[in-house]
Design a protein around this motif. Structure first.
Motif, PDB file in Angstrom:
ATOM      1  N   ARG A  81      -2.147  -8.700  -9.078  1.00  0.00           N
ATOM      2  CA  ARG A  81      -2.836  -9.419  -7.999  1.00  0.00           C
ATOM      3  C   ARG A  81      -2.863  -8.689  -6.663  1.00  0.00           C
ATOM      4  NH1 ARG A  81      -0.783 -15.674  -9.117  1.00  0.00           N
ATOM      5  NH2 ARG A  81      -1.978 -15.962 -11.047  1.00  0.00           N
ATOM      6  N   THR A  82      -1.772  -8.063  -6.278  1.00  0.00           N
ATOM      7  CA  THR A  82      -1.728  -7.510  -4.923  1.00  0.00           C
ATOM      8  C   THR A  82      -1.294  -6.052  -4.911  1.00  0.00           C
ATOM      9  OG1 THR A  82       0.548  -8.309  -4.606  1.00  0.00           O
ATOM     10  CG2 THR A  82      -1.239  -9.750  -3.865  1.00  0.00           C
ATOM     11  N   SER A  98      -2.106  -4.308  -8.469  1.00  0.00           N
ATOM     12  CA  SER A  98      -3.273  -5.116  -8.832  1.00  0.00           C
ATOM     13  C   SER A  98      -4.033  -4.483  -9.989  1.00  0.00           C
ATOM     14  CB  SER A  98      -4.206  -5.271  -7.632  1.00  0.00           C
ATOM     15  OG  SER A  98      -4.825  -4.037  -7.320  1.00  0.00           O
ATOM     16  N   THR A  99      -4.875  -5.280 -10.623  1.00  0.00           N
ATOM     17  CA  THR A  99      -5.678  -4.774 -11.744  1.00  0.00           C
ATOM     18  C   THR A  99      -6.662  -3.707 -11.287  1.00  0.00           C
ATOM     19  OG1 THR A  99      -7.212  -6.626 -11.407  1.00  0.00           O
ATOM     20  CG2 THR A  99      -5.481  -6.912 -13.066  1.00  0.00           C
ATOM     21  N   TYR A 100      -6.956  -3.654 -10.003  1.00  0.00           N
ATOM     22  CA  TYR A 100      -7.862  -2.636  -9.457  1.00  0.00           C
ATOM     23  C   TYR A 100      -7.363  -1.235  -9.786  1.00  0.00           C
ATOM     24  CZ  TYR A 100     -10.348   0.213  -5.999  1.00  0.00           C
ATOM     25  OH  TYR A 100     -11.101   1.186  -5.383  1.00  0.00           O
ATOM     26  N   TYR A 101      -6.047  -1.077  -9.841  1.00  0.00           N
ATOM     27  CA  TYR A 101      -5.456   0.226 -10.120  1.00  0.00           C
ATOM     28  C   TYR A 101      -5.184   0.434 -11.613  1.00  0.00           C
ATOM     29  CZ  TYR A 101      -4.976   0.774  -5.115  1.00  0.00           C
ATOM     30  OH  TYR A 101      -5.242   0.898  -3.765  1.00  0.00           O
ATOM     31  N   THR A 144      -0.702  -2.079  -4.938  1.00  0.00           N
ATOM     32  CA  THR A 144      -0.867  -1.085  -5.997  1.00  0.00           C
ATOM     33  C   THR A 144      -0.477  -1.608  -7.377  1.00  0.00           C
ATOM     34  OG1 THR A 144       1.334  -0.194  -5.492  1.00  0.00           O
ATOM     35  CG2 THR A 144      -0.537   0.846  -4.417  1.00  0.00           C
ATOM     36  N   TRP A 177       0.816  -1.215   0.000  1.00  0.00           N
ATOM     37  CA  TRP A 177       0.000   0.000   0.000  1.00  0.00           C
ATOM     38  C   TRP A 177       0.845   1.258   0.000  1.00  0.00           C
ATOM     39  CZ3 TRP A 177      -4.052  -1.800  -1.806  1.00  0.00           C
ATOM     40  CH2 TRP A 177      -4.508  -3.070  -1.431  1.00  0.00           C
ATOM     41  N   VAL A 221      -3.802  -4.720 -17.332  1.00  0.00           N
ATOM     42  CA  VAL A 221      -5.150  -4.980 -17.847  1.00  0.00           C
ATOM     43  C   VAL A 221      -5.206  -4.979 -19.368  1.00  0.00           C
ATOM     44  CG1 VAL A 221      -6.284  -4.077 -15.783  1.00  0.00           C
ATOM     45  CG2 VAL A 221      -5.736  -2.517 -17.660  1.00  0.00           C
TER      46      VAL A 221
END
Length: 381
Positions: A353-354, A358-361, A356, A263, A365
């Motif tokens: 995967r984990t 991760s694909t969330y950020y 910053t 993080w 992608v």
């Protein structure tokens, strides 16, 4: 090492400077031919990297280097000895050195002692970056059990009062390093509670512990009709030879690094840097931490020309690293003889995967980058 295994151990690091890039980079930055001895797949990687030299869509100037993780084999280099603002890649450097000095299993205990005055409890910080209110509640329960056990059976008052002092003297100056202008990150103290950004984390820990101790004493003294009152009395030092009332063993270096890297938590990295100073026998101050970090990097034989260290997190815009420095730190962490540092890779983020990465950020992608998911480890800047 054969070509297949060597290709799987490539380290890629890059340092970005957020300055506008006008037009293409000079042609001199691009290599004209790949290094000798590359396989077909490595040559394709080399070509793709060099295609991006001079690409205005990068928007920012950058430096980078790609090497075999065990050293002695360079695939790509772009201004890799030029110092740049480190940003959060500095956290990986601090983490590596913390591992070298402590190992991943070392714990940071928080303890409570009898104070210098009657019915005074001193909460002493161990510099635990992951300390929570729940942890303090657990410690308060242990302290309350010991206090009640020592309370005379003929105690006749209907109330009992205690004062809690917080001892954060493990670390020195509670300052923000130069270049942290406008940041919401904490002054560096030996208490950090729930990873919160706050003006005074020592006060927060003391108040939280006092409230938990009051509740724990009340629960244990209820049957005796005694009402416990506990207040926070500010900072105070643990008396020499004081009786220990309880201990929370704390969180490990490894867990702190994993969370701090995932993080990009500057508070955690700064606390780890202070611990680096302590382990190196230096004052637990900003000056002590940067001196200890440099000393350890010199001992590892890492390239330090032009490197400027002002903090342990890279939040300071004065802290500068080179891509070569970062590569050599990662390589040092994989040396067989650096057994403690070997844990670094398992504590870093995993592509797609984990943390910053991760694909969330929005990372990994695209069709060109998805192939790296689960196969690349790193630290975002």
């Amino acid at each position: 090492m054969n070509r297949r295994s060597r290709a799987a151990l490539v380290v890629l690091t890059a340092v970005a400077l957020q300055a506008p890039l006008v037009g293409a980079l000079p042609a001199a930055h691009a290599a004209t031919a790949p290094p000798d001895g590359l396989s077909a797949s490595e040559t394709r990687v080399w070509s793709k990297l060099n295609e991006r030299d001079g690409n205005a869509r990068l928007r920012w100037t950058y430096t980078g280097r790609v090497e075999d993780a065990l050293g002695g084999y360079r695939l790509y280099s772009h201004d890799s000895m030029r110092p740049m603002k480190s940003a959060s890649t500095m956290k990986a450097v601090t983490s590596a050195i913390a591992l070298r000095l402590y190992g991943k299993d070392h714990l940071f205990p928080t303890k409570a002692f009898e104070g210098a005055n009657p019915r005074e409890v001193v909460l002493r910080a161990g510099g635990d970056p992951l300390l929570t209110r729940g942890n303090l509640k657990t410690l308060a329960g242990r302290v309350a059990t010991n206090i009640v056990a020592a309370l005379p059976s003929d105690y006749s008052s209907s109330t009992i009062s205690y004062t809690v002092l917080a001892d954060d003297t493990l670390f020195g100056d509670a300052t923000r390093p130069p270049g942290w202008v406008g940041t919401a990150y904490n002054r560096v103290r030996a208490f950090l509670l729930n990873r919160e950004r706050t003006d005074d984390s020592t006060r927060d820990a003391g108040i939280s512990f006092a409230a938990s101790l009051a509740a724990a004493l009340d629960a244990r003294l209820k049957d005796r009709g005694i009402d416990a009152r506990v207040s926070y009395g500010g900072r105070g030092k643990t008396p020499e030879g004081a009786t220990r009332l309880g201990t929370f063993l704390g969180h490990s270096v490894g867990d702190s690094i994993r969370t701090g890297l995932a993080w990009s938590d500057s508070n955690i990295s700064e606390m780890l840097a202070r611990h680096v100073a302590i382990a190196a026998g230096k004052p637990a101050t900003r000056e002590g931490e940067v001196a200890a970090l440099r000393e350890q990097l010199e001992d590892l034989g890492v390239f330090l020309d032009g490197v400027a260290l002002y903090d342990g997190s890279g939040l300071s815009h004065y802290t500068k690293l080179t891509a070569l420095t970062l590569v050599e730190v990662m390589q040092a962490a994989m040396r067989p003889e650096e057994t403690r540092m070997n844990a670094l890779r398992s504590l870093m983020m995993v592509a797609g995967r984990t943390g910053t990465l991760s694909t969330y950020y929005g990372r990994f992608v695209t069709s060109q980058s998805r192939c790296a998911i689960g196969y690349a480890w790193g630290k975002s800047g």
